[in-house]
Motif scaffolding. Sequence first.
Motif, mmCIF file in Angstrom:
data_model
loop_
_atom_site.group_PDB
_atom_site.id
_atom_site.type_symbol
_atom_site.label_atom_id
_atom_site.label_comp_id
_atom_site.label_asym_id
_atom_site.label_seq_id
_atom_site.Cartn_x
_atom_site.Cartn_y
_atom_site.Cartn_z
ATOM 1 N N UNK A 58 -5.128 11.499 8.773
ATOM 2 C CA UNK A 58 -3.904 10.699 8.734
ATOM 3 C C UNK A 58 -2.671 11.552 8.997
ATOM 4 N N UNK A 59 -2.641 12.748 8.445
ATOM 5 C CA UNK A 59 -1.503 13.641 8.658
ATOM 6 C C UNK A 59 -1.438 14.081 10.118
ATOM 7 N N UNK A 60 -2.583 14.406 10.701
ATOM 8 C CA UNK A 60 -2.614 14.790 12.112
ATOM 9 C C UNK A 60 -2.142 13.633 12.983
ATOM 10 N N UNK A 61 -2.599 12.420 12.675
ATOM 11 C CA UNK A 61 -2.167 11.244 13.444
ATOM 12 C C UNK A 61 -0.667 11.007 13.281
ATOM 13 N N UNK A 62 -0.133 11.237 12.081
ATOM 14 C CA UNK A 62 1.307 11.070 11.858
ATOM 15 C C UNK A 62 2.108 12.135 12.606
ATOM 16 N N UNK A 63 1.598 13.362 12.659
ATOM 17 C CA UNK A 63 2.267 14.415 13.434
ATOM 18 C C UNK A 63 2.343 14.009 14.903
ATOM 19 N N UNK A 64 1.246 13.464 15.416
ATOM 20 C CA UNK A 64 1.235 13.008 16.809
ATOM 21 C C UNK A 64 2.206 11.851 16.999
ATOM 22 N N UNK A 65 2.226 10.899 16.050
ATOM 23 C CA UNK A 65 3.130 9.750 16.148
ATOM 24 C C UNK A 65 4.589 10.199 16.112
ATOM 25 N N UNK A 66 4.918 11.135 15.241
ATOM 26 C CA UNK A 66 6.287 11.640 15.157
ATOM 27 C C UNK A 66 6.657 12.384 16.441
ATOM 28 N N UNK A 67 5.726 13.176 16.975
ATOM 29 C CA UNK A 67 5.984 13.897 18.220
ATOM 30 C C UNK A 67 6.229 12.940 19.378
ATOM 31 N N UNK A 68 5.440 11.884 19.458
ATOM 32 C CA UNK A 68 5.630 10.880 20.512
ATOM 33 C C UNK A 68 6.978 10.197 20.337
ATOM 34 N N UNK A 69 7.310 9.830 19.093
ATOM 35 C CA UNK A 69 8.598 9.181 18.829
ATOM 36 C C UNK A 69 9.758 10.094 19.249
ATOM 37 N N UNK A 70 9.669 11.368 18.890
ATOM 38 C CA UNK A 70 10.737 12.304 19.241
ATOM 39 C C UNK A 70 10.852 12.492 20.756
ATOM 40 N N UNK A 71 9.715 12.501 21.450
ATOM 41 C CA UNK A 71 9.774 12.673 22.907
ATOM 42 C C UNK A 71 10.303 11.407 23.594
#
Length: 85
Positions: free
Chosen positions: A67-80
């Motif tokens: 879940x944390x890895x998926x959230x890191x990816x989601x935050x990275x996508x949001x920031x990009x």
Amino acid sequence: MVGFIGMIITGAIIGALARLFMRGEQNISIIWTIILGAVGAFVGGGVAGFFGVESTAGIDWIRWALSIVAAVIAISVYLSITHRK
């Protein structure tokens, strides 16, 4: 109602941990942290279910890590997408 409150609490915890593990400063609000943490928890739970580790004895460390890895990816996508640093 309890499920919705649980989703908010879980999203806040997962989102905060994801931002803690990310490098640099993430310029996003607490609302987006909760939303993206909830998305990460949902995706991480789905991936854990796919691998058959969605329910283990004690604390579900594997599901939390996914879940944390998926959230890191989601935050990275949001920031990009929003072009924030």
